[in-house]
Design a protein around this motif. Structure first.
Motif, short mmCIF file in Angstrom:
data_model
loop_
_atom_site.label_atom_id
_atom_site.label_comp_id
_atom_site.label_asym_id
_atom_site.label_seq_id
_atom_site.Cartn_x
_atom_site.Cartn_y
_atom_site.Cartn_z
N VAL A 152 0.69 -1.18 -0.11
CA VAL A 152 -0.02 -0.05 -0.05
C VAL A 152 0.64 1.14 -0.11
CG1 VAL A 152 -1.62 1.38 1.23
CG2 VAL A 152 -1.81 -1.23 1.24
N HIS A 153 1.85 1.23 0.74
CA HIS A 153 2.85 2.34 0.97
C HIS A 153 3.61 2.78 -0.58
CE1 HIS A 153 5.77 4.99 2.39
NE2 HIS A 153 6.83 4.41 1.54
N ASN A 154 4.21 1.80 -1.09
CA ASN A 154 4.89 1.71 -2.42
C ASN A 154 3.82 2.24 -3.37
OD1 ASN A 154 7.30 0.83 -1.31
ND2 ASN A 154 7.14 -1.17 -1.89
N THR A 155 2.69 1.57 -3.43
CA THR A 155 1.64 2.00 -4.39
C THR A 155 1.28 3.59 -4.15
OG1 THR A 155 0.84 0.00 -4.44
CG2 THR A 155 -0.60 1.44 -5.40
N SER A 156 0.97 3.87 -2.96
CA SER A 156 0.50 5.40 -2.59
C SER A 156 1.65 6.24 -2.97
CB SER A 156 0.38 5.53 -1.04
OG SER A 156 -0.47 4.68 -0.83
N ASP A 160 1.79 9.17 -5.90
CA ASP A 160 2.09 10.58 -5.87
C ASP A 160 3.18 11.04 -6.68
OD1 ASP A 160 0.25 10.72 -3.45
OD2 ASP A 160 2.07 10.39 -1.94
N TRP A 161 3.96 10.13 -6.82
CA TRP A 161 5.23 10.51 -8.06
C TRP A 161 4.58 10.78 -9.17
CZ3 TRP A 161 6.59 7.94 -12.26
CH2 TRP A 161 7.95 8.56 -12.85
N THR A 162 3.80 9.78 -9.66
CA THR A 162 3.08 9.87 -11.03
C THR A 162 2.45 11.23 -11.21
OG1 THR A 162 3.10 7.39 -11.04
CG2 THR A 162 1.76 8.51 -12.59
N ARG A 163 1.58 11.51 -10.28
CA ARG A 163 0.80 12.59 -10.30
C ARG A 163 1.85 13.84 -10.46
NH1 ARG A 163 -1.14 11.67 -5.80
NH2 ARG A 163 -2.99 10.36 -6.57
N GLY A 164 2.77 13.83 -9.60
CA GLY A 164 3.62 15.15 -9.80
C GLY A 164 4.27 15.15 -11.13
N LEU A 165 4.83 13.95 -11.79
CA LEU A 165 5.27 13.93 -13.09
C LEU A 165 4.15 14.37 -14.20
CD1 LEU A 165 7.54 13.51 -15.10
CD2 LEU A 165 6.73 11.12 -15.25
N ILE A 166 3.09 14.12 -14.20
CA ILE A 166 1.97 14.57 -14.81
C ILE A 166 1.84 15.99 -14.78
CG2 ILE A 166 -0.62 14.67 -15.28
CD1 ILE A 166 -0.65 11.54 -14.26
N GLU A 167 1.82 16.85 -13.73
CA GLU A 167 1.71 18.09 -13.57
C GLU A 167 3.12 18.73 -14.11
OE1 GLU A 167 1.44 18.85 -8.96
OE2 GLU A 167 -0.66 17.58 -9.13
N ARG A 168 4.29 18.15 -13.94
CA ARG A 168 5.36 18.76 -14.41
C ARG A 168 5.42 19.06 -16.07
NH1 ARG A 168 7.31 15.96 -10.03
NH2 ARG A 168 8.10 14.37 -11.23
N LEU A 169 4.96 17.83 -16.42
CA LEU A 169 4.75 17.60 -17.87
C LEU A 169 3.59 18.86 -18.47
CD1 LEU A 169 5.03 13.87 -18.62
CD2 LEU A 169 6.77 15.70 -19.32
N LYS A 170 2.49 18.79 -17.77
CA LYS A 170 1.54 19.90 -18.17
C LYS A 170 2.09 21.19 -18.10
CE LYS A 170 -2.77 17.24 -17.08
NZ LYS A 170 -3.79 17.13 -16.20
N ALA A 171 3.04 21.55 -17.21
CA ALA A 171 3.74 22.89 -17.00
C ALA A 171 4.64 23.09 -18.01
CB ALA A 171 4.10 22.91 -15.51
N GLY A 172 5.06 22.07 -18.80
CA GLY A 172 6.18 22.06 -19.81
C GLY A 172 7.42 21.61 -19.62
N ALA A 173 7.59 20.75 -18.73
CA ALA A 173 8.74 20.33 -18.26
C ALA A 173 9.39 19.35 -19.32
CB ALA A 173 8.87 19.65 -16.97
N HIS A 174 10.43 19.31 -19.76
CA HIS A 174 11.02 18.29 -20.56
C HIS A 174 10.70 18.59 -22.19
CE1 HIS A 174 11.98 16.62 -16.99
NE2 HIS A 174 10.90 16.27 -16.79
N THR A 175 11.50 18.65 -23.33
CA THR A 175 11.21 18.62 -24.45
C THR A 175 10.84 17.30 -24.86
OG1 THR A 175 13.08 20.37 -24.79
CG2 THR A 175 12.28 19.31 -26.60
#
Length: 195
Positions: A152-156, A160-175
């Motif tokens: 449960v901890h690893n999945t949580s 959280d990490w996946t949600r953050g990457l999605i937000e970073r990509l939406k904000a324009g991170a990485h080419t």
């Protein structure tokens, strides 16, 4: 599914045309032996097998002492994207496929990368809920509950990490693919030890 297979296809795609030593050296500079469980002897086998499977084209280089260069075939490009998409969507206990997928993430458009990661997030959240439901009444032996708690901890934390990457990509991170004709994710644009 093999992280080595994905990384080899990705490296040949990135260089446009590459020999085994170039692929090995590039992946070594990334530290792929540490995070993707790449065994260097299997890399040369993977190149030969991918060529045998029609995913790479083997090209004998004249006057090179037997060197063989490889190019991606159309089927190889399709397999590369199939493996990459699966690596990003499917949560697995072993991290090697995800790490290989992340290393090659810029081969996708921003929109597709976000869509795939949103599917991953959904799978992680559903998986966490399933684990909690299945193990909520666990009693014997009691210490096994610690294993379920770890899942449960690893999945949580993965969610959280996946949600953050999605937000970073939406904000324009990485080419991402299609944003720069010479960008990392575009075929044939790599130079040795670019990363």
């Amino acid at each position: 599914m093999s992280a080595t297979r994905l990384l080899v296809l990705g490296a040949v795609r990135g260089f446009g045309r590459a020999h085994g030593y170039l692929v090995r050296t590039e992946l070594l500079t990334w530290g792929a032996d540490e995070w993707a469980n790449v065994k260097w002897g299997s890399l040369y086998h993977a190149l030969r097998q991918l060529a045998k499977d029609g995913l790479l084209r083997a090209i004998d280089v004249p006057d090179s002492g037997g060197r063989v260069d490889y190019e991606l075939t159309e089927a190889g490009d399709e397999e590369f994207f199939r493996l990459l998409r699966t690596a990003l969507v499917r949560p697995e206990l072993r991290p090697d496929m995800l790490t290989a997928g992340l290393a090659l993430l810029p081969a996708l458009s921003r929109a597709e990368a976000i869509e795939l990661l949103e599917k991953r997030l959904h799978a992680l959240e559903s998986g966490r809920a399933d684990i909690i439901e299945q193990t909520s009444a666990w009693t014997d032996p009691g210490h096994v509950q610690e294993l379920f708690d770890l899942w449960v901890h690893n999945t949580s934390s993965g969610a959280d990490w996946t949600r953050g990457l999605i937000e970073r990509l939406k904000a324009g991170a990485h080419t991402m693919a299609g944003e720069d004709p010479a960008g990392f994710g575009m075929p044939g644009t790599w130079t040795p030890t670019q990363v």
